[in-house]
Write a protein that holds these residues in place. Sequence first.
Motif, PDB file in Angstrom:
ATOM      1  N   MET A  29       0.837  -1.210   0.000  1.00  0.00           N
ATOM      2  CA  MET A  29       0.000   0.000   0.000  1.00  0.00           C
ATOM      3  C   MET A  29       0.870   1.258   0.000  1.00  0.00           C
ATOM      4  O   MET A  29       0.636   2.200  -0.757  1.00  0.00           O
ATOM      5  N   ALA A  30       1.878   1.260   0.889  1.00  0.00           N
ATOM      6  CA  ALA A  30       2.709   2.454   1.052  1.00  0.00           C
ATOM      7  C   ALA A  30       3.550   2.734  -0.186  1.00  0.00           C
ATOM      8  O   ALA A  30       3.852   3.896  -0.486  1.00  0.00           O
ATOM      9  N   LEU A  31       3.927   1.686  -0.928  1.00  0.00           N
ATOM     10  CA  LEU A  31       4.758   1.893  -2.123  1.00  0.00           C
ATOM     11  C   LEU A  31       4.044   2.785  -3.133  1.00  0.00           C
ATOM     12  O   LEU A  31       4.617   3.752  -3.650  1.00  0.00           O
ATOM     13  N   GLY A  32       2.781   2.443  -3.435  1.00  0.00           N
ATOM     14  CA  GLY A  32       2.026   3.261  -4.383  1.00  0.00           C
ATOM     15  C   GLY A  32       1.866   4.683  -3.892  1.00  0.00           C
ATOM     16  O   GLY A  32       2.011   5.650  -4.651  1.00  0.00           O
ATOM     17  N   LEU A  33       1.609   4.791  -2.582  1.00  0.00           N
ATOM     18  CA  LEU A  33       1.402   6.121  -1.984  1.00  0.00           C
ATOM     19  C   LEU A  33       2.667   6.969  -2.073  1.00  0.00           C
ATOM     20  O   LEU A  33       2.622   8.146  -2.450  1.00  0.00           O
ATOM     21  N   THR A  34       3.798   6.351  -1.754  1.00  0.00           N
ATOM     22  CA  THR A  34       5.046   7.111  -1.710  1.00  0.00           C
ATOM     23  C   THR A  34       5.568   7.416  -3.116  1.00  0.00           C
ATOM     24  O   THR A  34       6.177   8.462  -3.347  1.00  0.00           O
ATOM     25  N   ILE A  35       5.331   6.514  -4.080  1.00  0.00           N
ATOM     26  CA  ILE A  35       5.753   6.791  -5.457  1.00  0.00           C
ATOM     27  C   ILE A  35       4.965   7.965  -6.024  1.00  0.00           C
ATOM     28  O   ILE A  35       5.524   8.860  -6.677  1.00  0.00           O
ATOM     29  N   ILE A  36       3.662   7.995  -5.761  1.00  0.00           N
ATOM     30  CA  ILE A  36       2.824   9.097  -6.248  1.00  0.00           C
ATOM     31  C   ILE A  36       3.263  10.414  -5.617  1.00  0.00           C
ATOM     32  O   ILE A  36       3.403  11.422  -6.298  1.00  0.00           O
ATOM     33  N   PHE A  37       3.548  10.397  -4.297  1.00  0.00           N
ATOM     34  CA  PHE A  37       3.987  11.638  -3.665  1.00  0.00           C
ATOM     35  C   PHE A  37       5.368  12.037  -4.154  1.00  0.00           C
ATOM     36  O   PHE A  37       5.634  13.207  -4.418  1.00  0.00           O
ATOM     37  N   GLY A  38       6.261  11.043  -4.289  1.00  0.00           N
ATOM     38  CA  GLY A  38       7.625  11.353  -4.709  1.00  0.00           C
ATOM     39  C   GLY A  38       7.691  12.001  -6.069  1.00  0.00           C
ATOM     40  O   GLY A  38       8.530  12.866  -6.317  1.00  0.00           O
ATOM     41  N   LEU A  39       6.808  11.612  -6.972  1.00  0.00           N
ATOM     42  CA  LEU A  39       6.850  12.171  -8.320  1.00  0.00           C
ATOM     43  C   LEU A  39       5.962  13.401  -8.457  1.00  0.00           C
ATOM     44  O   LEU A  39       6.399  14.450  -8.941  1.00  0.00           O
ATOM     45  N   LEU A  40       4.713  13.308  -8.025  1.00  0.00           N
ATOM     46  CA  LEU A  40       3.755  14.377  -8.277  1.00  0.00           C
ATOM     47  C   LEU A  40       3.633  15.370  -7.133  1.00  0.00           C
ATOM     48  O   LEU A  40       3.004  16.410  -7.284  1.00  0.00           O
ATOM     49  N   GLY A  83      -6.435   4.583 -12.895  1.00  0.00           N
ATOM     50  CA  GLY A  83      -5.482   5.539 -12.334  1.00  0.00           C
ATOM     51  C   GLY A  83      -5.044   6.573 -13.364  1.00  0.00           C
ATOM     52  O   GLY A  83      -4.920   7.757 -13.044  1.00  0.00           O
ATOM     53  N   TYR A  84      -4.818   6.113 -14.591  1.00  0.00           N
ATOM     54  CA  TYR A  84      -4.370   7.039 -15.654  1.00  0.00           C
ATOM     55  C   TYR A  84      -5.429   8.109 -15.894  1.00  0.00           C
ATOM     56  O   TYR A  84      -5.137   9.306 -15.966  1.00  0.00           O
ATOM     57  N   ALA A  85      -6.694   7.667 -16.004  1.00  0.00           N
ATOM     58  CA  ALA A  85      -7.786   8.619 -16.253  1.00  0.00           C
ATOM     59  C   ALA A  85      -7.975   9.560 -15.067  1.00  0.00           C
ATOM     60  O   ALA A  85      -8.227  10.762 -15.258  1.00  0.00           O
ATOM     61  N   THR A  86      -7.813   9.047 -13.838  1.00  0.00           N
ATOM     62  CA  THR A  86      -7.958   9.908 -12.651  1.00  0.00           C
ATOM     63  C   THR A  86      -6.926  11.029 -12.662  1.00  0.00           C
ATOM     64  O   THR A  86      -7.239  12.193 -12.387  1.00  0.00           O
ATOM     65  N   GLU A  87      -5.688  10.676 -13.009  1.00  0.00           N
ATOM     66  CA  GLU A  87      -4.632  11.700 -13.019  1.00  0.00           C
ATOM     67  C   GLU A  87      -4.868  12.728 -14.120  1.00  0.00           C
ATOM     68  O   GLU A  87      -4.766  13.934 -13.869  1.00  0.00           O
ATOM     69  N   ARG A  88      -5.189  12.246 -15.330  1.00  0.00           N
ATOM     70  CA  ARG A  88      -5.330  13.183 -16.454  1.00  0.00           C
ATOM     71  C   ARG A  88      -6.594  14.026 -16.350  1.00  0.00           C
ATOM     72  O   ARG A  88      -6.593  15.209 -16.716  1.00  0.00           O
ATOM     73  N   LEU A  89      -7.698  13.432 -15.890  1.00  0.00           N
ATOM     74  CA  LEU A  89      -8.975  14.142 -15.902  1.00  0.00           C
ATOM     75  C   LEU A  89      -9.250  14.941 -14.628  1.00  0.00           C
ATOM     76  O   LEU A  89      -9.992  15.933 -14.668  1.00  0.00           O
ATOM     77  N   LEU A  90      -8.662  14.535 -13.506  1.00  0.00           N
ATOM     78  CA  LEU A  90      -8.956  15.218 -12.236  1.00  0.00           C
ATOM     79  C   LEU A  90      -7.721  15.911 -11.652  1.00  0.00           C
ATOM     80  O   LEU A  90      -7.732  17.115 -11.410  1.00  0.00           O
ATOM     81  N   TYR A 197       3.835  11.423 -15.415  1.00  0.00           N
ATOM     82  CA  TYR A 197       3.002  11.659 -14.231  1.00  0.00           C
ATOM     83  C   TYR A 197       1.804  10.706 -14.220  1.00  0.00           C
ATOM     84  O   TYR A 197       1.535  10.032 -13.226  1.00  0.00           O
ATOM     85  N   ALA A 198       1.066  10.695 -15.343  1.00  0.00           N
ATOM     86  CA  ALA A 198      -0.148   9.876 -15.409  1.00  0.00           C
ATOM     87  C   ALA A 198       0.192   8.387 -15.274  1.00  0.00           C
ATOM     88  O   ALA A 198      -0.508   7.640 -14.573  1.00  0.00           O
ATOM     89  N   GLY A 199       1.283   7.966 -15.944  1.00  0.00           N
ATOM     90  CA  GLY A 199       1.673   6.565 -15.876  1.00  0.00           C
ATOM     91  C   GLY A 199       2.083   6.155 -14.475  1.00  0.00           C
ATOM     92  O   GLY A 199       1.746   5.063 -14.005  1.00  0.00           O
ATOM     93  N   THR A 200       2.811   7.044 -13.776  1.00  0.00           N
ATOM     94  CA  THR A 200       3.244   6.722 -12.414  1.00  0.00           C
ATOM     95  C   THR A 200       2.053   6.680 -11.457  1.00  0.00           C
ATOM     96  O   THR A 200       1.977   5.808 -10.580  1.00  0.00           O
ATOM     97  N   PHE A 201       1.128   7.625 -11.622  1.00  0.00           N
ATOM     98  CA  PHE A 201      -0.075   7.607 -10.782  1.00  0.00           C
ATOM     99  C   PHE A 201      -0.838   6.297 -11.018  1.00  0.00           C
ATOM    100  O   PHE A 201      -1.297   5.650 -10.071  1.00  0.00           O
ATOM    101  N   ALA A 202      -0.953   5.918 -12.308  1.00  0.00           N
ATOM    102  CA  ALA A 202      -1.660   4.674 -12.645  1.00  0.00           C
ATOM    103  C   ALA A 202      -0.954   3.467 -12.032  1.00  0.00           C
ATOM    104  O   ALA A 202      -1.608   2.534 -11.537  1.00  0.00           O
ATOM    105  N   PHE A 203       0.380   3.483 -12.052  1.00  0.00           N
ATOM    106  CA  PHE A 203       1.156   2.376 -11.466  1.00  0.00           C
ATOM    107  C   PHE A 203       0.898   2.274  -9.966  1.00  0.00           C
ATOM    108  O   PHE A 203       0.714   1.174  -9.427  1.00  0.00           O
TER     109      PHE A 203
END
Length: 297
Positions: A29-40, A83-90, A197-203
Amino acid sequence: MSAWLESLQFVYAPQVVNGLSLGVAVILMALGLTIIFGLLDVINMAHGEFYALGAYLGTSLLLTGLSFWIVLVLVPLVMLPVGYATERLLIQRVFHHKDRHILTLLLTFGMAIVLEDVFKLIYGPNPLKPESPIQGATELLGMMFPTYRLFLMAVGLVIVAGVWWVVYRTRLGAIVRAAAYDRHMSASLGVPVLRVYAGTFAFGVALAGLAGVLLAPVYSVFPTMGKDFILMAFSVVIVGGLGSIKGAIVAGLLLTQVQALSSLYISPVWSDPLVFGIMVLVLMFRPQGLFGRLGHG
């Protein structure tokens, strides 16, 4: 001496194994959270609900008769476009605003509330518990452990190693880290920053969905499951360092072991306050966490 060995074998070792299985789950869980914060630089308050979405999707697909192993592969693939759509659209709609930290926090918090209510409307408030795909127990070092928990730890470690290898040992990981360190410089060198950005959020969202499928047979599936789990994941990310993959792994193992072993001496009710107390101490004496952040280490 024999009494000490018996307590080590039958009291401490099972708690350590339980802590490890929970630790691997929290790290996923934390990996996805920290990758999203680290990049975006975005604190994704809806990450727990993406974890719940993965668990509900997996449970629904299992009810259609699909094999667990197919579902385990299928759900993260479905979560990627979500995830990709959430990042790009929101997220991107408020990302370049001067108050983007507050706006993205409120936006993802609102998404979390909406998703939780959607889960209640579709599946109801009662928990669902998919059948464990691996039954029985396995003897290890003279002790019996649920085989699925051992499988969960092994798979979790493989996923964590795979994520670390992609981020730190591949060209794709170098692009992600470069975009995290300086997005303007990366864009001037031809890196498609918005797609990164979108790809990392989706990941990150796909990782949360994968964790949901893996943990559903252990912790059941219910509408507030994301909220319950995300508090521990946030504690791990804060103690390890916002955006640090290494920090998420070390803090995930450390905090879950503290939680598991402390429950031998104090009421389990006080285990969570103890973990949050450690988080507060880290914030007081080392606000950046134990390790640096993605792209800055």
